[in-house]
Design a protein around this motif. Structure first.
Motif, PDB file in Angstrom:
ATOM      1  N   SER A 538      87.338  60.307  44.226  1.00 41.95           N
ATOM      2  CA  SER A 538      87.013  58.972  44.515  1.00 41.95           C
ATOM      3  C   SER A 538      88.063  58.108  44.884  1.00 41.95           C
ATOM      4  O   SER A 538      89.387  58.418  44.447  1.00 41.95           O
ATOM      5  CB  SER A 538      86.121  58.363  43.240  1.00 41.95           C
ATOM      6  N   GLU A 790      77.756  57.135  44.560  1.00 42.09           N
ATOM      7  CA  GLU A 790      78.948  56.923  45.170  1.00 42.09           C
ATOM      8  C   GLU A 790      78.519  57.425  46.922  1.00 42.09           C
ATOM      9  O   GLU A 790      77.329  57.946  46.945  1.00 42.09           O
ATOM     10  CB  GLU A 790      79.920  57.989  44.700  1.00 42.09           C
ATOM     11  N   ARG A 802      85.758  59.440  49.474  1.00 39.28           N
ATOM     12  CA  ARG A 802      84.673  59.191  48.436  1.00 39.28           C
ATOM     13  C   ARG A 802      84.908  57.806  47.670  1.00 39.28           C
ATOM     14  O   ARG A 802      86.292  57.678  47.338  1.00 39.28           O
ATOM     15  CB  ARG A 802      84.649  60.332  47.578  1.00 39.28           C
ATOM     16  N   HIS A 804      82.851  54.261  45.505  1.00 37.64           N
ATOM     17  CA  HIS A 804      81.716  53.752  44.755  1.00 37.64           C
ATOM     18  C   HIS A 804      81.021  52.728  45.790  1.00 37.64           C
ATOM     19  O   HIS A 804      81.670  51.929  46.434  1.00 37.64           O
ATOM     20  CB  HIS A 804      82.330  53.306  43.417  1.00 37.64           C
TER      21      HIS A 804
END
Length: 842
Positions: A538, A790, A802, A804
């Motif tokens: 992320s 996500e 990637r 949220h």
């Protein structure tokens, strides 16, 4: 009709009679073995001819040509090639579980190489074949004329081994065939012993002793159900698989599949040639190199696997497309009393035991007759010795042999103490006894020799008693059979070669795959690959992203190959791929090659995994697991020109390699999305490149067949096209808020709460979901998300980020709200796709 000797003959009847005669001749005299010795006539004649030449296991070898000459000259009225072929097969260790002929020279190979000419090879009977011929000279079998009546040959051999089962046989006659697999001699004899002890044993009881066929080339039998069926009915089949090992490399490079055993009667050279052909025809993928490393120590075929290919998947493809796995069909047909018949396992064992009973009875009668004859002569000699002076005086006074014989034959000899057992009061000599007395040498007249005659007579009496017990007592007879079978087992018994996998008839490929979440990507040029979801870390919203997927220059176009489709699925899921020609294809996720994110590779062309037509392109992909696929669900389609269609999923159950029709498309139209709908109460949202969306109920679209074109879902103008299809479950009780995330080609986006989109009738122009401006560019993707989700954003340069969902601002559907920056793009770089990741994906 023809007239012959004033008789009217029917051509139909004559042809029928002649054909049946010919068929029975082929069945009885050529192709089908006798159930008693398990031999076809040609094999029996070869063995008998070698026996007559004393060409046995402990004598010198003889030229094969010598044996062939004797067989065709005396016993077998056919060509020399058939006889030599029979000799060759009986000498091949890869054809016979227990070879009947010991060969010296080139007798062929598992590669299919022919044996050397008969003038170059030498043979003799093997040791175990002596058990097939055991007691042949004791009138244990019937003898018949040979083809020209000049010789006598045995009708059947008095085999002490259950040859039909331990070596098996195969043959094709007229309208009938046989195929009996070989078995382990120790297991078969144990079953025979059990049957001797209790002939009421069931087939299941016999199966405790005989696990199944035991082939000379080993291999693995998959499952016992087919074997059990064959043993019960005489007919059945099972899967026979090559034995293999997989040498795996820790980094999935240079994995090797090593084949160490082949299924019975599989030609190694042809097998390897077939694998090469399938690789060239692109029916087998992932094979880097194929080598034959077999030597005198055993068979070894090495199959090297390309990097990152699944060796388990390739192995299963090899089993499916080559003779590394074959279906062995059992058809236990043999000749009994001159008629062909299908036998089950118990009947074959019973026939062998009945043959042993018959042979032992005839052997016993032969031995009894012979020993009684000897007893008779011994008694005459003892009488002569006990009355030696009288016998000598009579012979000396006789004028000739005839005169001496006449005088001796008429005398009643009285009982004496030397030999009381011969007679009660008096005894008359016979001509055979007198001849034996006259032939007696002088040294045999000593007292020591006399005692030897008496000892021999006592021994003969004991043997006679034993032989009579065999004939009079069935238990004694069966005990003798049991004893002989134990001797055979101890002498020739060995361990099994073929392994039996009793767990099932087939190894499921899915069971070999470790289940994990994967990112599946398909590029514009049709390259597909999978990567573990764990490699996508992320990042904060607005980052540049990491280089996960490398783009490549297309040689035919002035454009780069970019990722067009990306989804997350389990390795055991099924991917449904829809093409621009309206076809649907099936593909398992694990069938797509896996690559590291840092590898400079595009993946594998879908046309090598699917049977795509020329210029056919994949335009939509969805993933579904087997559990959901079995339910009564629908596939909802949307096209670029705004057409929608709903089709029951059971219409897509018939999987074909060439694909099946999913929908018909207009000339300029293409499929942009397909989704599984699990309820009847779903809501549908279509979004177009001009930023507009339309929101309507699924049941406004009736269910249609696969070949239908669909109905209008959204009306478009100018060069706009539908870019996203969203399925929304109409769940009013849900407490969790859902959002529509929209993203433009220049990296801007926003999320809007679902309640801001009002339901309308299908077929309208829709309302604005995100404003299309010079800053934003056209709308390229829209998905339904939750705040806990996500997303992965992907650009035309192969960059991925990637992030949220909660980091993306929630904005209204108002036309003046343009959104926030999702990803920073370089010059001429564009956002092409957005994919949602559930919160439970790690």
């Amino acid at each position: 009709m023809i007239e012959q000797n004033k008789e009217i003959l029917s051509i139909e009847d004559e042809i029928k009679k002649s054909y049946l005669d010919y068929a029975m001749s082929v069945i009885i005299c050529r192709a089908i073995p006798d159930i008693r010795d398990g031999l076809k006539p040609v094999h029996r004649r070869v063995i008998f001819a070698m026996h007559e030449l004393n060409n046995i296991w402990n004598k010198n070898y003889l030229k094969s040509a010598r044996i062939v000459g004797d067989v065709i000259g005396k016993y077998h009225p056919h060509g020399d090639s058939t006889v030599y072929d029979a000799i060759v097969r009986m000498a091949q260790e890869f054809s016979m579980r227990y070879v009947l002929i010991d060969g010296q020279g080139n007798f062929g190979s598992i590669d299919g190489d022919n044996a050397a000419a008969m003038r170059y090879t030498e043979v003799r009977l093997s040791r175990i074949t002596s058990e097939v011929l055991y007691d042949l000279e004791k009138a244990t079998v019937n003898w018949v004329d040979n083809y020209d009546g000049t010789e006598k040959i045995p009708e059947v051999l008095p085999s002490r081994i259950p040859n039909l089962l331990i070596n098996g046989t195969s043959g094709i006659a007229v309208g009938i065939a046989t195929n009996i697999p070989p078995h382990n001699i120790k297991e078969v004899i144990n079953a025979c012993i059990a049957f001797v002890e209790n002939n009421n044993l069931t087939l299941e009881d016999l199966m405790k002793y005989i696990n199944g066929p035991d082939f000379p080339t080993s291999g693995i039998i998959q499952g016992k159900s087919g074997i059990l069926e064959a043993y019960k009915t005489g007919k059945g089949s099972f899967s026979l698989r090559a034995k293999h090992i997989i040498e795996q490399n820790k980094i999935k490079e240079n994995d090797k599949i090593i084949i160490t055993e082949l299924p019975y009667q599989v030609n190694k050279a042809r097998l390897m040639k077939k694998i090469v052909e399938l690789v060239k025809q692109k029916k087998l993928y992932g094979i880097k190199e194929l080598r034959d490393e077999s030597d005198k120590d055993g068979l070894r075929i090495v199959i090297e696997i390309k990097r990152y290919e699944s060796s388990e998947m390739i192995l299963n493809n090899l089993f499916s497309h080559t003779q590394l796995e074959v279906i062995y069909t059992i058809n236990m047909v043999a000749v009994e009393k001159g008629k062909p018949k299908t036998f089950n396992l118990k009947q074959i064992i019973e026939a062998f035991i009945n043959q042993r009973i018959e042979v032992i009875k005839r052997r016993t009668l032969y031995d009894l007759k012979k020993i009684k004859k000897r007893k008779h002569l011994i008694e005459g000699l003892i009488i002569a010795i006990s009355n030696l002076n009288s016998v000598i005086e009579i012979i000396k006074s006789a004028s000739s042999f005839k005169d001496a014989k006449n005088k001796l034959i008429n005398i009643k000899w009285k009982k004496n103490n030397l030999f009381k057992e011969i007679f009660i009061d008096s005894y008359l000599l016979t001509e055979n006894q007198i001849k034996a007395i006259m032939d007696l040498r002088l040294h045999r007249l000593t007292s020591l020799e006399s005692k030897n005659f008496i000892a021999e007579h006592k021994n003969i009496l004991k043997k006679i008693t034993t032989l009579k017990q065999i004939l009079s007592s069935f238990d004694h007879l069966m005990g003798l059979i049991r004893k002989e079978l134990i001797e055979i087992s101890e002498k020739y018994g060995d361990n099994r070669k073929t392994t039996i996998n009793s767990l099932g008839t087939e190894i499921n490929t899915v069971d070999l795959i470790n289940e994990e979440k994967m990112v599946v990507t398909v590029s514009r040029l049709g390259y597909a690959k999978i990567q573990p979801i764990s490699v996508y870390q992320s990042q904060k919203r607005g980052g540049r992203g990491k280089l996960k997927l490398v783009t490549f220059k297309n040689e035919d176009e002035n454009d780069n190959d970019v990722i067009e489709y990306l989804l997350v699925a389990s390795t055991n899921d099924t991917i449904l791929l829809f093409s621009d020609k309206g076809k649907m294809y099936w593909l398992k996720v694990y069938e797509i090659p896996q690559f590291s994110r840092n590898r400079n590779v595009r993946g594998k062309l879908l046309c090598s995994l699917l049977s795509l037509d020329a210029n056919e392109k994949i335009t939509a992909i969805i993933a579904i697991n087997d559990e959901k696929r079995k339910k009564n669900n629908y596939i909802f389609f949307a096209t670029a020109l705004g057409k929608v269609k709903r089709t029951n999923m059971n219409q897509f159950d018939r999987h074909r390699n060439c694909g099946i029709i999913a929908l018909n498309l207009e000339e300029r139209d293409s499929l942009i999305g397909a989704a599984i709908t699990y309820d009847k109460d779903n809501l549908i949202m279509l979004l177009a490149s001009n930023g507009k969306s339309i929101y309507f109920k699924e049941n406004e679209v009736r269910a249609m067949g696969r070949s239908a074109m669909g109905v209008q879902g959204m009306r478009l103008f100018s060069n706009n096209k539908v870019i996203s299809l969203i399925i929304i479950k109409n769940n009013k009780t849900s407490q969790q808020k859902h959002y529509i995330l929209t993203a433009s080609e220049k990296g801007y986006g926003k999320r809007t709460i679902l309640e801001e989109f009002t339901l309308r009738k299908r077929g309208g122009q829709g309302v604005i979901a995100m404003r299309v401006t010079k800053r934003n560019g056209n709308l390229v993707s829209a998905i339904k998300v939750k705040e806990s989700d996500e997303i992965i954003l992907i650009t035309n340069r192969g960059k991925l980020i990637r992030t949220h969902v909660k980091e993306i601002s929630c904005r209204t559907r108002n036309a003046n709200v343009q959104g926030v920056k999702l990803i920073r793009l370089k010059k001429e770089e564009k956002l092409v796709s957005v994919v949602r990741l559930c919160k439970n994906i790690k």
